[in-house]
Design a protein around this motif. Sequence first.
Motif, PDB file in Angstrom:
ATOM      1  N   ASP A  63       0.858  -1.273   0.078  1.00  0.00           N
ATOM      2  CA  ASP A  63      -0.001   0.128  -0.055  1.00  0.00           C
ATOM      3  C   ASP A  63       0.704   1.314   0.069  1.00  0.00           C
ATOM      4  OD1 ASP A  63      -2.104  -1.819   0.138  1.00  0.00           O
ATOM      5  OD2 ASP A  63      -2.277  -1.552   2.444  1.00  0.00           O
ATOM      6  N   GLY A  64       2.057   1.181   0.061  1.00  0.00           N
ATOM      7  CA  GLY A  64       2.937   2.231   0.203  1.00  0.00           C
ATOM      8  C   GLY A  64       3.325   2.941   1.365  1.00  0.00           C
ATOM      9  N   ILE A  65       2.950   2.090   2.522  1.00  0.00           N
ATOM     10  CA  ILE A  65       3.076   2.691   3.857  1.00  0.00           C
ATOM     11  C   ILE A  65       4.516   1.786   4.358  1.00  0.00           C
ATOM     12  CG2 ILE A  65       2.247   2.661   6.204  1.00  0.00           C
ATOM     13  CD1 ILE A  65      -0.438   1.996   4.624  1.00  0.00           C
ATOM     14  N   LYS A  66       5.214   2.740   4.955  1.00  0.00           N
ATOM     15  CA  LYS A  66       6.497   2.266   5.918  1.00  0.00           C
ATOM     16  C   LYS A  66       5.899   1.482   6.753  1.00  0.00           C
ATOM     17  CE  LYS A  66       9.971   4.242   3.681  1.00  0.00           C
ATOM     18  NZ  LYS A  66      10.948   3.515   2.986  1.00  0.00           N
ATOM     19  N   ILE A  67       6.593   0.289   6.814  1.00  0.00           N
ATOM     20  CA  ILE A  67       6.402  -0.812   7.845  1.00  0.00           C
ATOM     21  C   ILE A  67       7.715  -1.390   8.733  1.00  0.00           C
ATOM     22  CG2 ILE A  67       4.097  -1.298   7.181  1.00  0.00           C
ATOM     23  CD1 ILE A  67       5.383  -3.721   5.902  1.00  0.00           C
ATOM     24  N   SER A  68       7.825  -1.876   9.623  1.00  0.00           N
ATOM     25  CA  SER A  68       9.121  -2.221  10.294  1.00  0.00           C
ATOM     26  C   SER A  68       9.222  -3.739   9.834  1.00  0.00           C
ATOM     27  CB  SER A  68       8.686  -2.509  11.796  1.00  0.00           C
ATOM     28  OG  SER A  68       7.784  -3.654  12.119  1.00  0.00           O
ATOM     29  N   ARG A  69      10.773  -3.939   9.910  1.00  0.00           N
ATOM     30  CA  ARG A  69      11.080  -5.258   9.266  1.00  0.00           C
ATOM     31  C   ARG A  69      10.332  -6.466   9.916  1.00  0.00           C
ATOM     32  NH1 ARG A  69      17.645  -4.105  10.230  1.00  0.00           N
ATOM     33  NH2 ARG A  69      17.781  -2.007   9.004  1.00  0.00           N
ATOM     34  N   LEU A  70      10.025  -6.531  11.232  1.00  0.00           N
ATOM     35  CA  LEU A  70       9.386  -7.470  11.579  1.00  0.00           C
ATOM     36  C   LEU A  70       7.634  -7.605  11.067  1.00  0.00           C
ATOM     37  CD1 LEU A  70       9.212  -9.937  13.597  1.00  0.00           C
ATOM     38  CD2 LEU A  70       8.188  -8.440  15.411  1.00  0.00           C
ATOM     39  N   ASP A  71       7.176  -6.497  10.884  1.00  0.00           N
ATOM     40  CA  ASP A  71       5.790  -6.419  10.212  1.00  0.00           C
ATOM     41  C   ASP A  71       5.943  -7.009   9.036  1.00  0.00           C
ATOM     42  OD1 ASP A  71       4.451  -5.759  12.443  1.00  0.00           O
ATOM     43  OD2 ASP A  71       4.549  -3.556  11.821  1.00  0.00           O
ATOM     44  N   ALA A  72       6.920  -6.759   8.009  1.00  0.00           N
ATOM     45  CA  ALA A  72       7.175  -7.160   6.827  1.00  0.00           C
ATOM     46  C   ALA A  72       7.268  -8.679   6.808  1.00  0.00           C
ATOM     47  CB  ALA A  72       8.389  -6.597   5.939  1.00  0.00           C
ATOM     48  N   VAL A  73       8.177  -9.089   7.662  1.00  0.00           N
ATOM     49  CA  VAL A  73       8.225 -10.634   7.895  1.00  0.00           C
ATOM     50  C   VAL A  73       7.003 -11.393   8.034  1.00  0.00           C
ATOM     51  CG1 VAL A  73       9.351 -12.518   9.250  1.00  0.00           C
ATOM     52  CG2 VAL A  73      10.625 -10.382   8.386  1.00  0.00           C
ATOM     53  N   LYS A  74       6.139 -10.642   8.938  1.00  0.00           N
ATOM     54  CA  LYS A  74       4.955 -11.639   9.330  1.00  0.00           C
ATOM     55  C   LYS A  74       3.957 -11.545   8.053  1.00  0.00           C
ATOM     56  CE  LYS A  74       4.765  -9.857  14.271  1.00  0.00           C
ATOM     57  NZ  LYS A  74       3.909  -9.124  15.106  1.00  0.00           N
ATOM     58  N   LYS A  75       3.717 -10.290   7.155  1.00  0.00           N
ATOM     59  CA  LYS A  75       3.132 -10.419   6.052  1.00  0.00           C
ATOM     60  C   LYS A  75       3.550 -11.519   5.112  1.00  0.00           C
ATOM     61  CE  LYS A  75       1.622  -5.647   6.152  1.00  0.00           C
ATOM     62  NZ  LYS A  75       0.198  -5.810   6.167  1.00  0.00           N
TER      63      LYS A  75
END
Length: 350
Positions: free
Chosen positions: A122-134
Motif C-alpha cells: 500500500d506504499g506505507i512504511k512498515i517495520s522489518r518484523l511486520d514485513a516478515v509477518k506479512k
Amino acid sequence: MINLSWSSIEFIHPMWLWLLPLPLLITRIAPSYRTQQSAIKVPFFHILTEALEISVSDDASRLTPAKWQRILLSLSWVMILIALTKPTLLGPPQTREQFGRDVMVVVDLSGSMAEKDFTSTDGIKISRLDAVKKVLNNFAKTRKGDRLGLILFGDAAFVQTPFTADHDVWLDLLNQTRVEMAGKSTHLGDAIGLTIKRFEDSNNSQPLNTTSREKVAIILTDGNDTDSYVPPMDAAKVAKVKGVRIHMIAIGDPQTVGEQALDMDTINTIADASGGQAFQALNQDELINAYAEISKLEPQLYQSTTYRTKQSIHQYPVMLMLLIHLCFFGFMSCKYVWRKTVKSKGEHHV
C-alpha cells in the motif's frame, strides 16, 4: 453396528453369479431321475390307462419334488453362490494424510527489527518484523502438508511454536511476536542449536515404522552473531550431519556497522555448509522473492489418500442357508410326528 446397504457392499468374485441359471439348464437338458417301485400286475392294466388317459413308462417312475422343496433348493443355490462371490462390507471413507517436511522458521527479534525501512504493497512504511509477518502469512498458505514450527531469538532462543500441521495456530502465535521480546542481541548460533534439538526431539517422538520427514530450517536475521554459546559455523556443521537443511535470509541495510551489521560471509557459509541457500532482502519485494525461491527449492511433498476398510461377510449367506434348512426340516419332522400320533390314536380308537 453393521451397515448392510447395497452401496456399502462389494462382491470380490462376482463371476460366480453367472452360475445362477445352471440348475434350470440341468433340469431342461439332463434326463430326470427315475426310481423303481413295487407294483401289482393286473391283466387289464392297459384298459385302465386308456380309460383314464394316463401315459406310462416302463420299469421306473419319475420323482417330482414338492413346491417347498423347490423353494428350499433354489434358496440354497442362491446362498451358496452369494457366499462364493465373497461379499465384502465397506466401511466409511477415511483419509490418510502423509506429511512431507518439517519446516522450522527461525525469526530474529533483536531491536533492529523495529526499523521501518520496508514499504508495504500500500506504499506505507512498515517495520522489518511486520514485513516478515506479512510474507510468512503467504508462505504458510503454500506449505500444505508440511508441519511448521517457530523459534524466536535475541539474547536467547526459545520455541514459540512446536511443529504443528495446524497453520492457523502457527500464524496466530507468529502474529503475537514483538520486537525485543527475546532480548536486544542476536544469538544466531544458539538459535541454530535449538533448531537442531527440536528436530531431534521430533524424530524421537515418531513411531518406529513412520518414515522420517525432510528437515528444513529458514532463518531470518538482520545482524551478525553476538556472543552465542555455540558458534554459528559449528552449529551449521552439526546441522549438516543431522540432515537439517538451512536457508538463510538476511534483511536490512548492508551498510550498517557495529553489532547490527550484516555478516554476509557467515550467512553464506552457514547456508552452504548445511546444503541450503542464502538470500539477501533489502525491501519487501526481495523478501517475498526470497520465500518464493525457498518454496521452489522445497516443493510440497504432501499426499492424501482415501480408503475404506473391508470386512468379509461371506459367512452370513451360509449361516442363513443352514438356518433355513433347520427350520424346514424341523417343521417337517414335527409334522411327521404329529401325523403319526394322530394316526396311532385313530387306530387305537377303532
